[in-house]
Write an enzyme that holds these catalytic residues in place. Structure first.
Site, PDB file in Angstrom:
ATOM      1  N   GLU A  85       0.813  -1.214   0.000  1.00 44.92           N
ATOM      2  CA  GLU A  85       0.000   0.000   0.000  1.00 44.92           C
ATOM      3  C   GLU A  85       0.855   1.276   0.000  1.00 44.92           C
ATOM      4  O   GLU A  85       0.376   2.345   0.341  1.00 44.92           O
ATOM      5  CB  GLU A  85      -0.939  -0.011   1.212  1.00 44.92           C
ATOM      6  CG  GLU A  85      -1.896  -1.181   1.213  1.00 44.92           C
ATOM      7  CD  GLU A  85      -2.814  -1.196   2.417  1.00 44.92           C
ATOM      8  OE1 GLU A  85      -3.676  -0.305   2.522  1.00 44.92           O
ATOM      9  OE2 GLU A  85      -2.676  -2.100   3.261  1.00 44.92           O
ATOM     10  N   ASN A 124     -10.167  -0.572   9.839  1.00 43.90           N
ATOM     11  CA  ASN A 124      -8.943   0.049   9.327  1.00 43.90           C
ATOM     12  C   ASN A 124      -8.444   1.039  10.373  1.00 43.90           C
ATOM     13  O   ASN A 124      -9.171   1.958  10.763  1.00 43.90           O
ATOM     14  CB  ASN A 124      -9.235   0.781   8.015  1.00 43.90           C
ATOM     15  CG  ASN A 124      -9.583  -0.184   6.899  1.00 43.90           C
ATOM     16  OD1 ASN A 124      -8.716  -0.666   6.198  1.00 43.90           O
ATOM     17  ND2 ASN A 124     -10.873  -0.484   6.748  1.00 43.90           N
ATOM     18  N   ASP A 155     -15.806  -1.110   8.348  1.00 46.68           N
ATOM     19  CA  ASP A 155     -16.523  -1.459   7.123  1.00 46.68           C
ATOM     20  C   ASP A 155     -17.595  -2.503   7.424  1.00 46.68           C
ATOM     21  O   ASP A 155     -17.387  -3.403   8.252  1.00 46.68           O
ATOM     22  CB  ASP A 155     -15.560  -2.008   6.078  1.00 46.68           C
ATOM     23  CG  ASP A 155     -14.513  -0.976   5.659  1.00 46.68           C
ATOM     24  OD1 ASP A 155     -14.765   0.227   5.849  1.00 46.68           O
ATOM     25  OD2 ASP A 155     -13.456  -1.388   5.154  1.00 46.68           O
ATOM     26  N   GLU A 174     -14.539  -5.439   8.688  1.00 51.97           N
ATOM     27  CA  GLU A 174     -13.166  -5.224   9.143  1.00 51.97           C
ATOM     28  C   GLU A 174     -12.992  -3.815   9.686  1.00 51.97           C
ATOM     29  O   GLU A 174     -13.862  -2.958   9.512  1.00 51.97           O
ATOM     30  CB  GLU A 174     -12.165  -5.470   8.013  1.00 51.97           C
ATOM     31  CG  GLU A 174     -12.304  -4.552   6.824  1.00 51.97           C
ATOM     32  CD  GLU A 174     -11.289  -4.890   5.734  1.00 51.97           C
ATOM     33  OE1 GLU A 174     -10.163  -4.385   5.817  1.00 51.97           O
ATOM     34  OE2 GLU A 174     -11.632  -5.651   4.807  1.00 51.97           O
ATOM     35  N   TYR A 188      -9.213   3.627  -5.531  1.00 49.82           N
ATOM     36  CA  TYR A 188      -8.141   4.608  -5.657  1.00 49.82           C
ATOM     37  C   TYR A 188      -7.970   5.223  -7.040  1.00 49.82           C
ATOM     38  O   TYR A 188      -7.251   6.210  -7.183  1.00 49.82           O
ATOM     39  CB  TYR A 188      -6.811   3.962  -5.228  1.00 49.82           C
ATOM     40  CG  TYR A 188      -6.839   3.476  -3.807  1.00 49.82           C
ATOM     41  CD1 TYR A 188      -6.984   4.362  -2.750  1.00 49.82           C
ATOM     42  CD2 TYR A 188      -6.736   2.120  -3.510  1.00 49.82           C
ATOM     43  CE1 TYR A 188      -7.016   3.905  -1.431  1.00 49.82           C
ATOM     44  CE2 TYR A 188      -6.767   1.662  -2.210  1.00 49.82           C
ATOM     45  CZ  TYR A 188      -6.903   2.569  -1.178  1.00 49.82           C
ATOM     46  OH  TYR A 188      -6.943   2.125   0.120  1.00 49.82           O
ATOM     47  N   ARG A 230     -11.736   3.354  10.902  1.00 52.09           N
ATOM     48  CA  ARG A 230     -12.897   3.172  10.023  1.00 52.09           C
ATOM     49  C   ARG A 230     -13.367   1.721  10.110  1.00 52.09           C
ATOM     50  O   ARG A 230     -12.533   0.806  10.113  1.00 52.09           O
ATOM     51  CB  ARG A 230     -12.518   3.506   8.580  1.00 52.09           C
ATOM     52  CG  ARG A 230     -13.698   3.884   7.696  1.00 52.09           C
ATOM     53  CD  ARG A 230     -13.280   4.010   6.239  1.00 52.09           C
ATOM     54  NE  ARG A 230     -13.103   2.698   5.630  1.00 52.09           N
ATOM     55  CZ  ARG A 230     -12.034   2.340   4.915  1.00 52.09           C
ATOM     56  NH1 ARG A 230     -11.052   3.192   4.716  1.00 52.09           N
ATOM     57  NH2 ARG A 230     -11.961   1.137   4.389  1.00 52.09           N
ATOM     58  N   GLY A 283      -7.234   5.600   4.649  1.00 53.10           N
ATOM     59  CA  GLY A 283      -6.733   6.491   3.617  1.00 53.10           C
ATOM     60  C   GLY A 283      -7.171   7.932   3.818  1.00 53.10           C
ATOM     61  O   GLY A 283      -8.250   8.210   4.359  1.00 53.10           O
ATOM     62  N   SER A 310      -6.606  -2.598   1.455  1.00 50.20           N
ATOM     63  CA  SER A 310      -6.821  -1.974   0.144  1.00 50.20           C
ATOM     64  C   SER A 310      -7.228  -2.972  -0.935  1.00 50.20           C
ATOM     65  O   SER A 310      -6.905  -2.811  -2.105  1.00 50.20           O
ATOM     66  CB  SER A 310      -5.565  -1.208  -0.310  1.00 50.20           C
ATOM     67  OG  SER A 310      -5.370  -0.071   0.497  1.00 50.20           O
TER      68      SER A 310
END
Length: 328
Positions: free
Chosen positions: A29, A286, A271, A284, A231, A269, A290, A165
């Protein structure tokens, strides 16, 4: 929208001292992290904070070891090193040992949530909903994968337990599309999971301190939200808030509970997916999300009147000592 962020804790950029913005690194990443890091660095500088960009953990360690030898110290680290040592607890352990404050969860939360399998096991123990899955060992054989797929039933996702990612993630809709996943799994040195494909909507919830930000519903132009959609593509739609009324409240409640159950604090974050019948499935966490032009936490923060520069300031505030009497 009834979400109200608390007042800023400090208004003087000098309160943060010298800040190392850690980005880049050597993992899969890297490019995303460099993009995020440059954005954070520029935002902090624009607010008058003495921010310094550092590429990778070895460079940071060299800088920290040189402190006191004619070089000024860093007072804290803004960690935007995605994946690998930036999110698996290694960086957090070193900084904790050196007593250098940093953004994001500590060793426990970082190490646990980097492992999707064990995060799901914690959520299951806490009675929090997550998608069904089968665990696969490193270098999984074709027979093991086919047996797991048969046990789960198609369609499924096959993914590494410790990547981000969407790296190494395969959406398997039929047996003919199994071959790339089998080839990848046979060479992958970490655990994988075969996970139920929940097809009723994809959501994410940013966490900032003790606040769950408005949810975002992610609507990719293609079949699913892969690396390109995250992205590169400009045709992915982000609906914020993603839900309304009691559904929105419930998703935000679940996200905050999931974040805390995994030992996390600061910012991050969560998800989630939604079944066709309305039930949520946590996917999951994070711990260094990002911060690019396509990233989701800035989009959610903007919905409650928090622009990118203020968001970076607020994230950095989470590295300050907890005020006496305040919740940890």
């Amino acid at each position: 929208m009834s979400i109200v962020l608390p007042p800023l804790r400090v208004d003087d950029p000098a309160a943060f001292g010298r800040v190392a913005v850690l980005m880049g690194g050597e993992g899969s990443e890297r490019e995303v992290s460099l993009d995020s890091g440059r954005n954070v660095f520029e935002a902090l500088r624009a607010r008058g904070i003495a921010a310094h960009a550092i590429d990778g953990m070895p460079a940071l360690m060299r800088e920290l070891q040189a402190q006191g030898a004619g070089r000024p110290a860093y007072d804290r680290v803004f960690n935007i090193l995605h994946g690998g040592v930036g999110e698996n607890g290694v960086l957090q352990g070193l900084l904790a040992a050196l007593r250098v404050p940093f953004t994001g969860p500590g060793v426990l939360g970082s190490a646990l949530t980097m492992d999707k399998i064990r995060t799901k096991q914690v959520w299951q123990a806490e009675g929090l909903p997550t998608a069904r899955f089968v665990r696969l060992p490193p270098f999984a054989t074709e027979d093991a994968i086919k047996a797991a797929v048969q046990a789960m039933g198609l369609p499924v996702f096959i993914k590494p337990s410790a990547e981000g990612s969407s790296v190494g993630v395969f959406r398997v809709a039929d047996r003919e599309s199994l071959s790339p996943a089998i080839a990848f799994a046979g060479q992958h040195a970490g655990e994988l999971l075969v996970e139920q494909l929940v097809d009723g909507g994809e959501y994410t919830v940013g966490i900032l301190g003790h606040v769950a930000l408005p949810s975002i519903r992610i609507v990719p132009a293609g079949a699913w939200y892969d690396y390109h959609a995250k992205y590169v593509a400009d045709d992915t739609r982000y609906l914020c808030p993603g839900l309304s009324g009691e559904d929105e409240d419930e998703l935000r409640r679940l996200a905050l509970a999931a974040f805390r159950a995994a030992g996390c604090h600061g910012w991050g974050r969560v998800d989630a997916m939604r079944h066709a019948d309305g039930r949520f499935a946590l996917m999951e966490v994070n711990t260094a999300p990002g911060m690019t032009s396509h990233s989701l936490v800035p989009k959610a923060a903007a919905q409650v009147g928090c622009d990118f520069e203020e968001l970076c300031w607020r994230i950095l505030e989470t590295s300050l000592p907890t005020p006496p009497g305040a919740a940890a």
